[in-house]
Design a protein around this motif. Structure first.
Motif, short mmCIF file in Angstrom:
data_model
loop_
_atom_site.label_atom_id
_atom_site.label_comp_id
_atom_site.label_asym_id
_atom_site.label_seq_id
_atom_site.Cartn_x
_atom_site.Cartn_y
_atom_site.Cartn_z
N GLU A 69 0.83 -1.20 0.00
CA GLU A 69 0.00 0.00 0.00
C GLU A 69 0.86 1.26 0.00
N ILE A 70 2.04 1.18 0.61
CA ILE A 70 2.93 2.35 0.69
C ILE A 70 3.66 2.59 -0.63
N VAL A 71 4.11 1.52 -1.28
CA VAL A 71 4.96 1.69 -2.46
C VAL A 71 4.17 1.82 -3.76
N ARG A 72 2.89 1.48 -3.77
CA ARG A 72 2.11 1.58 -5.01
C ARG A 72 1.61 3.00 -5.21
N THR A 73 1.16 3.30 -6.44
CA THR A 73 0.60 4.61 -6.74
C THR A 73 -0.91 4.59 -6.52
N ASP A 74 -1.58 5.69 -6.88
CA ASP A 74 -3.03 5.77 -6.72
C ASP A 74 -3.78 5.03 -7.82
N LEU A 75 -3.08 4.56 -8.85
CA LEU A 75 -3.75 3.83 -9.92
C LEU A 75 -4.27 2.48 -9.42
N ARG A 76 -5.38 2.06 -10.00
CA ARG A 76 -5.91 0.74 -9.68
C ARG A 76 -4.96 -0.35 -10.17
N LEU A 77 -5.04 -1.51 -9.55
CA LEU A 77 -4.26 -2.65 -10.01
C LEU A 77 -4.97 -3.29 -11.19
N GLY A 78 -4.16 -3.82 -12.13
CA GLY A 78 -4.75 -4.35 -13.36
C GLY A 78 -4.63 -5.84 -13.55
N GLU A 79 -3.44 -6.40 -13.30
CA GLU A 79 -3.24 -7.82 -13.51
C GLU A 79 -1.99 -8.29 -12.77
N ALA A 80 -1.91 -9.60 -12.59
CA ALA A 80 -0.75 -10.20 -11.93
C ALA A 80 -0.33 -11.44 -12.70
N GLU A 81 0.98 -11.67 -12.76
CA GLU A 81 1.53 -12.85 -13.42
C GLU A 81 2.51 -13.53 -12.48
N GLU A 82 2.61 -14.85 -12.60
CA GLU A 82 3.52 -15.60 -11.73
C GLU A 82 3.96 -16.86 -12.45
N SER A 83 5.24 -17.21 -12.31
CA SER A 83 5.76 -18.45 -12.88
C SER A 83 6.78 -19.05 -11.92
#
Length: 421
Positions: A69-83
């Motif tokens: 929450e501290i390091v992110r901006t005010d923009l909404r989150l869009g997607e996540a990827e993981e491998s």
């Protein structure tokens, strides 16, 4: 008798519908508005719910909510990827915002070519940006990019890398076993203030511990940073005050005139992976602007250390080839010393700063290459710096097998022509 009119079913039904709608019109309007409201509310709720879900599930659900929450901006989150590839020992995840920009990214690189390639870019134009507090084995490459290198004794090597490791082991039959380290690179793209920097460091340590456990490294988890701890870019002190510090080599040796009354940047952390000492000028000289870097000393701890840019930077790179990183070397632009510390190869480098010596500085003057005597003097000074720096660091780290560059050979004086008879 006239026939009675025949009733039409369709007409009666229409009449009934009209009659019913007339009596329930208010309810119909209210219901319609209710549907509209539900659609609006559902849409407005959908985005926050998606945002919360991505923050909660990204990177295997391991991202610390408070730090994210501290390091992110005010923009909404869009997607996540993981491998994740257990066989290769690699892991990668990225959390993006609604515009597709990365918010947090975590990548691992086991011992091998990929890790060396990533670390080879470190300090291409300058040494690492900051050291890490609390003895954390890592550094900050650029603002927002934290590299941590925890022990990974069960680390995985590819077939080619195993073959190369066996070949190297044959060359060093009596050498102590090397400690294997995993490189975990964590990138946060909006960490600038002290609070954001502290959150970034906590997040990087937390994710490193989560990843090493997932990969089955078997090493001890890294300690959590102290409250408010941030990467340390180092402190500039007058050259005289650097005496007795980890950068003593720049205070106790002869330095160019431009730096005699200069400042020394001390960025060396106990137990750290890299260290940095920088001598800069304080006055304007023909070959060094005010504040220009004159001498750079860096130390690299780990089996990866000697493989970084110090061995191949222009101009005048140090000798390359198999095992070259484990041998001392010396040129007129840089010097290299080696040692062993707790099973790790260690490299110590001394080189001239980017702005020194620079014979292109005076406008309107032609380039004059240094004389052989000047090149000899540059080698002498660099060997002095790296020898003093390496000996002091080895003493502080209880290291062994220190190897320094050989003394340069003094150029022979040109034969003078015999006077005519």
């Amino acid at each position: 008798m006239e026939p009675r009119p025949t009733n039409r079913t369709g007409t009666r039904l229409e009449d009934q519908v009209k009659d019913w709608s007339s009596r329930h019109r208010r309810w119909l309007v209210a219901g319609l508005w209710a549907v509209v409201v539900l659609l609006v509310v559902g849409y407005s709720v959908r985005e926050p719910v998606k945002d919360w879900w991505l923050a909660r599930e990204a990177c295997g659900g391991q991202l610390p909510a408070a730090d994210l929450e501290i390091v992110r901006t005010d923009l909404r989150l869009g997607e996540a990827e993981e491998s994740f590839d257990a066989e290769d020992g690699t892991y990668s995840c990225v959390l993006r915002n609604e515009n597709g920009g990365p918010v947090v990214a975590v990548d691992t690189y086991p011992a091998g070519h990929d890790r060396d390639r990533v670390l080879g870019f470190v300090g291409t134009s300058r040494p690492p940006d900051a050291v890490l507090p609390g003895g954390l084995p890592g550094f900050e490459e650029d603002p927002g990019i934290v590299h941590l290198m925890p022990d990974c004794p069960r680390g995985v090597l590819s077939a080619a890398e195993k073959k190369e490791a066996r070949a190297e082991a044959g060359e060093k039959e009596k050498a102590a076993p090397e400690r294997r380290r995993l490189l975990v690179s964590t990138r946060t793209y909006s960490a600038h203030s002290p609070a954001e920097k502290a959150a970034m460091l906590r997040l990087a340590v937390h994710m490193t511990n989560a990843v090493t456990e997932k990969l089955g490294c078997g090493g001890e988890p890294l300690p959590a940073p102290a409250d408010g701890a941030v990467p340390d870019e180092g402190t500039y002190v007058p050259r005289a005050r650097a005496k007795g510090t980890a950068c003593d080599a720049l205070a106790s040796t002869r330095v160019p005139e431009a730096g005699r009354d200069g400042d020394v940047r001390i960025a060396v952390a106990d137990g750290g992976i890299v260290g940095r000492c920088t001598l800069r000028a304080t006055e304007a000289y023909p070959d060094a602007r005010k504040g220009a870097s004159i001498v750079e000393l860096t130390s690299w701890l780990g089996d990866w250390g000697p493989l970084v840019h110090e061995m191949g930077s222009d101009p005048d790179p140090l000798p390359m080839g198999r095992g070259a990183a484990r041998r001392p070397a010396l040129t007129e632009h840089r010097a290299w010393a080696v040692a062993r510390c707790d099973g790790d190869d260690v490299g110590f480098a001394a080189r001239w700063g980017q702005d020194y010596p620079d014979r292109h500085r005076k406008p309107g003057t032609a380039y004059v290459p240094p004389t052989e005597a000047e090149r000899y003097e540059q080698r002498v000074l660099l060997r002095t710096y790296v020898s003093a720096f390496a000996a002091d660091q080895v003493r502080r780290g209880a290291c062994t097998d220190l190897k320094l560059p050989e003394k340069p050979k003094k150029p022979e004086k040109p034969e003078q022509a015999e006077p005519p008879e």
